[in-house]
Motif scaffolding. Structure first.
Motif, PDB file in Angstrom:
ATOM      1  N   MET A  34      69.392 -49.756 -32.553  1.00  0.00           N
ATOM      2  CA  MET A  34      68.194 -49.922 -31.726  1.00  0.00           C
ATOM      3  C   MET A  34      68.665 -50.144 -30.296  1.00  0.00           C
ATOM      4  SD  MET A  34      65.146 -52.821 -31.791  1.00  0.00           S
ATOM      5  CE  MET A  34      64.081 -52.014 -32.993  1.00  0.00           C
ATOM      6  N   ALA A  35      68.168 -49.299 -29.362  1.00  0.00           N
ATOM      7  CA  ALA A  35      68.592 -49.395 -27.969  1.00  0.00           C
ATOM      8  C   ALA A  35      67.381 -49.565 -27.058  1.00  0.00           C
ATOM      9  CB  ALA A  35      69.380 -48.153 -27.563  1.00  0.00           C
ATOM     10  N   VAL A  36      67.367 -50.675 -26.354  1.00  0.00           N
ATOM     11  CA  VAL A  36      66.311 -50.949 -25.369  1.00  0.00           C
ATOM     12  C   VAL A  36      66.976 -50.953 -23.999  1.00  0.00           C
ATOM     13  CG1 VAL A  36      64.508 -52.550 -24.633  1.00  0.00           C
ATOM     14  CG2 VAL A  36      65.060 -52.338 -27.067  1.00  0.00           C
ATOM     15  N   LEU A  37      66.826 -49.853 -23.280  1.00  0.00           N
ATOM     16  CA  LEU A  37      67.504 -49.661 -22.000  1.00  0.00           C
ATOM     17  C   LEU A  37      66.524 -49.130 -20.971  1.00  0.00           C
ATOM     18  CD1 LEU A  37      70.694 -47.960 -23.490  1.00  0.00           C
ATOM     19  CD2 LEU A  37      70.584 -50.268 -22.514  1.00  0.00           C
ATOM     20  N   PRO A  38      66.740 -49.435 -19.683  1.00  0.00           N
ATOM     21  CA  PRO A  38      65.767 -49.091 -18.640  1.00  0.00           C
ATOM     22  C   PRO A  38      65.466 -47.602 -18.523  1.00  0.00           C
ATOM     23  CG  PRO A  38      67.440 -50.599 -17.808  1.00  0.00           C
ATOM     24  CD  PRO A  38      67.907 -50.146 -19.157  1.00  0.00           C
ATOM     25  N   THR A  39      64.283 -47.299 -18.002  1.00  0.00           N
ATOM     26  CA  THR A  39      63.899 -45.929 -17.708  1.00  0.00           C
ATOM     27  C   THR A  39      64.928 -45.291 -16.777  1.00  0.00           C
ATOM     28  OG1 THR A  39      61.570 -46.560 -17.844  1.00  0.00           O
ATOM     29  CG2 THR A  39      62.055 -44.491 -16.754  1.00  0.00           C
ATOM     30  N   GLY A  40      65.328 -44.064 -17.103  1.00  0.00           N
ATOM     31  CA  GLY A  40      66.285 -43.363 -16.261  1.00  0.00           C
ATOM     32  C   GLY A  40      67.739 -43.723 -16.534  1.00  0.00           C
ATOM     33  N   LEU A 305      50.654 -39.803 -17.155  1.00  0.00           N
ATOM     34  CA  LEU A 305      51.807 -39.459 -16.323  1.00  0.00           C
ATOM     35  C   LEU A 305      52.802 -40.610 -16.406  1.00  0.00           C
ATOM     36  CD1 LEU A 305      53.074 -37.529 -14.229  1.00  0.00           C
ATOM     37  CD2 LEU A 305      51.931 -38.858 -12.458  1.00  0.00           C
ATOM     38  N   GLY A 306      53.893 -40.392 -17.096  1.00  0.00           N
ATOM     39  CA  GLY A 306      54.843 -41.499 -17.203  1.00  0.00           C
ATOM     40  C   GLY A 306      56.049 -41.192 -18.054  1.00  0.00           C
ATOM     41  N   MET A 307      55.874 -41.176 -19.384  1.00  0.00           N
ATOM     42  CA  MET A 307      57.013 -41.047 -20.283  1.00  0.00           C
ATOM     43  C   MET A 307      57.799 -39.768 -20.024  1.00  0.00           C
ATOM     44  SD  MET A 307      55.934 -42.500 -24.024  1.00  0.00           S
ATOM     45  CE  MET A 307      54.299 -41.804 -24.108  1.00  0.00           C
ATOM     46  N   GLY A 308      59.093 -39.929 -19.801  1.00  0.00           N
ATOM     47  CA  GLY A 308      59.964 -38.776 -19.642  1.00  0.00           C
ATOM     48  C   GLY A 308      59.951 -38.131 -18.277  1.00  0.00           C
ATOM     49  N   VAL A 309      59.165 -38.674 -17.348  1.00  0.00           N
ATOM     50  CA  VAL A 309      59.091 -38.090 -16.009  1.00  0.00           C
ATOM     51  C   VAL A 309      60.140 -38.732 -15.106  1.00  0.00           C
ATOM     52  CG1 VAL A 309      57.637 -37.719 -13.984  1.00  0.00           C
ATOM     53  CG2 VAL A 309      56.623 -37.619 -16.265  1.00  0.00           C
ATOM     54  N   ASP A 310      60.890 -37.904 -14.390  1.00  0.00           N
ATOM     55  CA  ASP A 310      61.952 -38.391 -13.510  1.00  0.00           C
ATOM     56  C   ASP A 310      61.384 -38.589 -12.104  1.00  0.00           C
ATOM     57  OD1 ASP A 310      64.342 -39.101 -12.400  1.00  0.00           O
ATOM     58  OD2 ASP A 310      65.188 -37.079 -12.373  1.00  0.00           O
ATOM     59  N   PHE A 311      60.933 -39.808 -11.819  1.00  0.00           N
ATOM     60  CA  PHE A 311      60.313 -40.104 -10.531  1.00  0.00           C
ATOM     61  C   PHE A 311      61.383 -40.254  -9.448  1.00  0.00           C
ATOM     62  CE2 PHE A 311      57.196 -41.629 -13.619  1.00  0.00           C
ATOM     63  CZ  PHE A 311      56.038 -41.044 -13.136  1.00  0.00           C
TER      64      PHE A 311
END
Length: 440
Positions: A34-40, A305-311
């Motif tokens: 189980m991996a909980v790591l920041p977006t990006g 608009l959010g999951m998987g988007v590279d802002f």
């Protein structure tokens, strides 16, 4: 770094982070993770490289990835196929025969596809690794909400534990950027993690984001007049900003009000995005997010608009009315400042917005103490929370900490200055009456 992993990484000129290496090694050892790591952060890279490393040590196997959104699958498949020597495809791509022939290294599909349409066919394949992307959705999308008397949004998420029984010998990798302690425990039980599973974790607290909570008028015009003034005065220099709303109705109201008030030549600086937006407009918005100098400076959106988007170059987030859960609050806020630069999140609410929120969200908005500490209470153990307390409390932490700051040199980012310098209503954001969250 183990020799086979190092060889593959070097051949692709990739430098694996310690957490990525730990995930990959866990899968090679046949362990759950189980991996909980920041977006990006690059949570997907370990399973993307797994087929190459397996071949390096003389093993074979298919990686099965459960993915929540078609747009996310398309993006991930594109990324995987850019890696030399690895093939990927998704259910619905029109390559079903090829995928089910067993020649595709990484197969993507929704829970509905993997447990429904393809359940029988997939059992014929040599699936050695199961990946559940955005695993918190098992709880938030897959379970009935007794508090709101709502049925599960997508019941198949709640049934993902069945993948373990379909492929009992496969390793399981569950990935998420944000997950409360309660959700972690629930998912571990529902998906039947092996006792010796690996847990890879980084705190969701992003120190570079300042939190500012303010109450605004119920009327959209009164609440957003400052946004119009800012766009008129700054035009293309307006800080790139993402405004999250609780409903499509609020998205449309803000967009319509701003575009009605702006001169025609400035309307190109704002766009909206939600599930019912035309595909061509969605593509334009998604393209603009990847371009640092895009003319679109403000996007008004639902959480579509959010999951998987590279802002890119996004340092300003506005929540116009908090989402239902504290997990969603942290997710939406966390899309700012992915480059580590100073960022700000304005959490705006009116007298109706808190009515159907979880207690943790109401506590955050009513807090008279540090917002950061209140927010992280649901995510961190006591020892980790103590670390947050050690660096919270300065003017770049939250609006409450800034009030108590004695540094004498408190600074604000552009969006915060624009909002605070043009407030039409003077509410006291720290003194909500009990009736203020009872409106419908």
């Amino acid at each position: 770094m183990a020799a086979p992993i190092e060889k593959v990484a070097n051949s692709l000129n990739i430098q694996l982070k310690p957490q990525q290496l730990e995930i990959l090694q866990s899968l090679l050892d046949g362990k759950d993770c189980m991996a909980v790591l920041p977006t990006g952060f690059g949570k997907s890279l370990p399973y993307q490289l797994l087929p190459l490393v397996q071949r390096e040590i003389g093993e074979t196997g298919i990686v099965l990835v459960c993915c929540p959104l078609l747009s996310l699958m398309k993006d991930q498949v594109e990324r995987v196929n850019a890696i030399k020597g690895v093939t990927a495809a998704y259910k619905g791509q029109g390559l079903d025969t090829e995928i089910l022939s067993g020649k595709t290294d990484i197969i993507f599909g929704s829970p509905e596809s993997l447990l429904g349409d393809w359940r029988t066919e997939l059992q014929q394949l040599n699936v050695t690794t199961i990946v559940i992307d955005e695993f918190h959705l098992i709880s938030t999308w897959g379970q009935d909400d007794e508090h709101l008397h709502k049925k599960a949004f997508r019941k198949w998420f709640g049934a993902l534990g069945e993948l373990r029984s379909i492929f009992p010998n496969a390793s399981l990798l569950a990935l998420s950027a944000t997950c409360t302690l309660k959700v972690q425990k629930r998912v571990l039980k529902q998906v039947s993690f092996k006792p010796d599973f690996t847990f890879v974790y980084m705190s969701p607290d992003k120190r570079n984001i300042k939190y500012v909570v303010k109450k605004v008028a119920n009327d959209i015009e009164m609440a957003m007049t400052w946004l119009v003034d800012g766009l008129v005065n700054m035009g293309s220099l307006f800080p790139r900003t993402l405004i999250y709303c609780k409903s499509i109705s609020d998205v449309a109201k803000i967009y319509d009000y701003v575009t009605d008030e702006l001169p025609e030549d400035l309307c190109s600086h704002i766009a909206m995005y939600h599930s019912e937006t035309e595909e061509a407009i969605k593509e334009t918005v998604l393209l603009s997010i990847r371009e640092k100098d895009s003319p679109i400076r403000v996007i008004v959106s639902t959480n579509a608009l959010g999951m998987g988007v590279d802002f890119k170059d996004l340092h300003s987030i506005i929540l116009f009315g908090p989402p239902h859960s504290i997990l969603e609050v942290v997710q939406e806020i966390g899309r700012a400042g992915r480059d580590g630069e100073k960022s700000v999140s304005l959490l705006l609410y009116n007298s109706h917005h808190l009515a159907r929120c979880d207690p943790e969200v109401k506590k955050l908005f009513k807090s008279k103490d540090c917002r950061r500490i209140q927010m992280m209470e649901s995510f961190l153990k006591e020892s980790e929370l103590d670390k947050v307390k050690s660096y919270a409390g300065n003017c770049s932490c939250c609006d409450i900490c800034q009030k108590n700051c004695l540094c004498g040199d408190c600074s604000q980012l552009s969006l915060e200055k624009l909002f605070l310098g043009n407030q039409v209503t003077p509410p006291d954001e720290n003194e909500l009456s009990e009736d203020s969250d009872s409106g419908e």
